[in-house]
Design an enzyme around this catalytic site. Structure first.
Site, PDB file in Angstrom:
ATOM      1  N   SER A 351      50.950  41.620  45.826  1.00 46.31           N
ATOM      2  CA  SER A 351      51.512  40.611  44.951  1.00 46.31           C
ATOM      3  C   SER A 351      52.965  40.455  45.361  1.00 46.31           C
ATOM      4  O   SER A 351      53.693  41.441  45.428  1.00 46.31           O
ATOM      5  CB  SER A 351      51.402  41.097  43.499  1.00 46.31           C
ATOM      6  OG  SER A 351      51.637  40.041  42.612  1.00 46.31           O
ATOM      7  N   ARG A 390      44.121  50.535  48.011  1.00 47.45           N
ATOM      8  CA  ARG A 390      43.206  49.391  48.058  1.00 47.45           C
ATOM      9  C   ARG A 390      42.932  48.962  49.497  1.00 47.45           C
ATOM     10  O   ARG A 390      41.850  48.467  49.816  1.00 47.45           O
ATOM     11  CB  ARG A 390      43.763  48.232  47.240  1.00 47.45           C
ATOM     12  CG  ARG A 390      43.658  48.502  45.748  1.00 47.45           C
ATOM     13  CD  ARG A 390      43.913  47.276  44.903  1.00 47.45           C
ATOM     14  NE  ARG A 390      43.747  47.628  43.488  1.00 47.45           N
ATOM     15  CZ  ARG A 390      43.931  46.779  42.482  1.00 47.45           C
ATOM     16  NH1 ARG A 390      44.283  45.521  42.729  1.00 47.45           N
ATOM     17  NH2 ARG A 390      43.747  47.170  41.240  1.00 47.45           N
TER      18      ARG A 390
END
Length: 425
Positions: A351, A390
């Site tokens: 992000s 991730r």
RNA sequence: GGAGAGGUGGCAGAGUGGUCGAAUGCACCGCACUCGAAAUGCGGCGUGCCCGCGAGGGUACCGUGGGUUCGAAUCCCACCCUCUCCGCCA
């Protein structure tokens, strides 16, 4: 933190921007408190002015041995002082109320941020890579990972749900990813390698916007400190209360750190696997720059994050978050979402946000533009480059083989001591 | 953890109850001198907030928070931080 003056000057625009965030108008309430606060201040300061004046006169009177005048003045100041504590308290209360109100309002979206309620309204910018076609049914990493060293049970035994131990080749792959990312961000992309404290004080979390509103998402230590939920907190607050030398801008910083999140609001979500953990590692990117440079810096940072995914040949898409899905401190955010075959969808892996001067105001981070006498607030940006855990999941799932082994992406092989495949045991 | 010293403006560093927002030096800015520069001289040079169209006025700030006092950088209390020595320790 919002500039009370800009709200004063254009309350309608402020409310309109809040509406884009799905929030009710607040300018009327803010300005009412502001007006009251200023009235009290004026009154208080007039009292202080008279007290100071009288005190000087007392000094002079006493020097002249004029005790009558001195006593009369003392009496006047005494009366004045009876009233001042109440005014002082009122001044503090209204000031605190105003700060509390302003501190809880999220940043306003940039003009080019699409209107929307939630993630469904985010706008896809680009797609990179083509999801692989499997000649077998791709498995969930939570299923084939344990044979490769993802020790969910061990982590849970030690620490409870959402904690995982990595062992053997899996731990090595995780380290390889982290080192590769850090090398790339410090080398190719020119971010300065930084080691930061993982425990921080309230002020730091206020500065980046986690406090006062989101305390329940954080872990707090018994001595009153907090575990960082992201290195953004430590890196950005490096410039808190500083006037940054203009010739050092832009500041581009990166750090590999563990991140700690209580995940209080996400009960039941991603409970399986390594996607959502209380503790995970992330290579964070932070940029501190002059206001006119932040838009370009934002694109640059996003490209730096994308470069990792491209080097790992992981298919992803870049999404521009809509007004309803942006974080508290952001005025514009790109999410990078990586392809996860087992879920047949793209999942957030990075992000990248431009916070404008929102955080800089909260932490009082300034610079003095060339030729200006006035200091100005900096712009701050942050992004993941990338979330290591991730990314590990994405590598496992995208590079999995029918026999339960996983091929190591080419760029990681040197970091793996030449190992090219993870073999199940 | 124990003992001691200390935290003042961009930096250095005076200032121990009143005219101190704070000497002085350095740095910085403007002007003069100079072909130009250096040197020199003169002037300027903290921040937030409030009031005012403005000129300007006021207020707060000497690590932080309390207190004493008519009045606090200065006195008292608590806390934080830095340095030195001792202890402990990866």
């Amino acid at each position: 933190m919002h500039d009370i003056r800009s709200i004063r000057e254009n309350p309608a625009a402020f409310d309109a921007a809040l509406a884009r965030r799905g929030l009710a108008p607040l300018s009327a309430e803010i300005l009412a408190i502001d007006e009251k606060s200023r009235a009290i201040k004026t009154q208080l300061q007039q009292g202080q002015a008279r007290r100071n004046e009288a005190s000087k006169l007392i000094g002079q009177a006493m020097a002249a041995r004029d005790m009558t005048t001195a006593d009369a003045l003392k009496a006047e100041v005494a009366t004045l002082k009876d009233q001042m504590p109440a005014l002082e308290a009122e001044d503090r209360d209204t000031g605190d109320a105003l700060t509390a109100l302003l501190a809880a309002i999220p940043n306003l979206p940039a003009d080019d941020v699409p209107q929307g309620a939630d993630e469904a309204d985010n706008v896809e910018c680009t797609r990179w890579g083509t999801p692989r076609t499997f000649d077998f049914t791709p498995q969930d990493h939570a299923d084939f990972g344990p044979a490769l060293g993802l020790d969910f049970e061990g982590g849970a035994r030690l620490s409870g749900a959402r904690f995982t131990a990595l062992r053997g080749q899996m731990a090595r792959l995780h380290r390889a990813l982290a080192q590769y990312m850090l090398d790339t961000q410090t080398g190719t992309n020119g971010y300065e390698e930084t080691i930061v404290p993982l425990l921080v004080k309230d002020d730091a979390l206020f500065g980046t916007g986690q406090l006062p509103k989101f305390a329940e998402d954080l872990f707090k230590t018994t001595d009153g400190r907090w575990l960082i939920p992201t290195a953004e907190v430590s890196l950005t607050n490096l410039v808190a209360n500083q006037i940054v030398p203009t010739d050092s801008l832009p500041l581009r910083l990166t750090a590999l750190t563990p991140c700690f999140r209580s995940e209080a609001g996400s009960a039941g979500r991603d409970t399986r696997g390594f996607i959502r953990q209380h503790q995970f590692e992330k290579v964070e990117l932070v940029a501190i720059c002059a206001p006119e440079d932040s838009t370009a810096e934002h694109e640059r940072m996003c490209a730096a994050a994308e470069g990792i995914l491209q080097a790992l040949a992981l298919p992803y898409r870049k999404v521009l978050l809509c007004t309803g899905d942006m974080g508290f401190g952001a005025r514009k955010t790109y999410d990078l979402e990586v392809w996860l075959p087992s879920q047949d969808t793209y999942r957030e892996i990075s992000s990248v946000s431009n916070c404008g001067d929102f955080q800089a105001r909260r932490m009082n981070a300034r610079y003095k533009p060339e030729g200006s006498k006035q200091t100005m607030f900096l712009h701050t940006l942050n992004g993941s480059g990338l979330a290591v855990g991730r990314t590990l999941v994405a590598v496992l799932e995208n590079y999995q083989q029918a026999d339960g082994s996983v091929i190591v992406p080419d760029v990681l092989v040197p970091y793996m001591g030449g190992v090219t495949t993870l073999q199940p045991r």
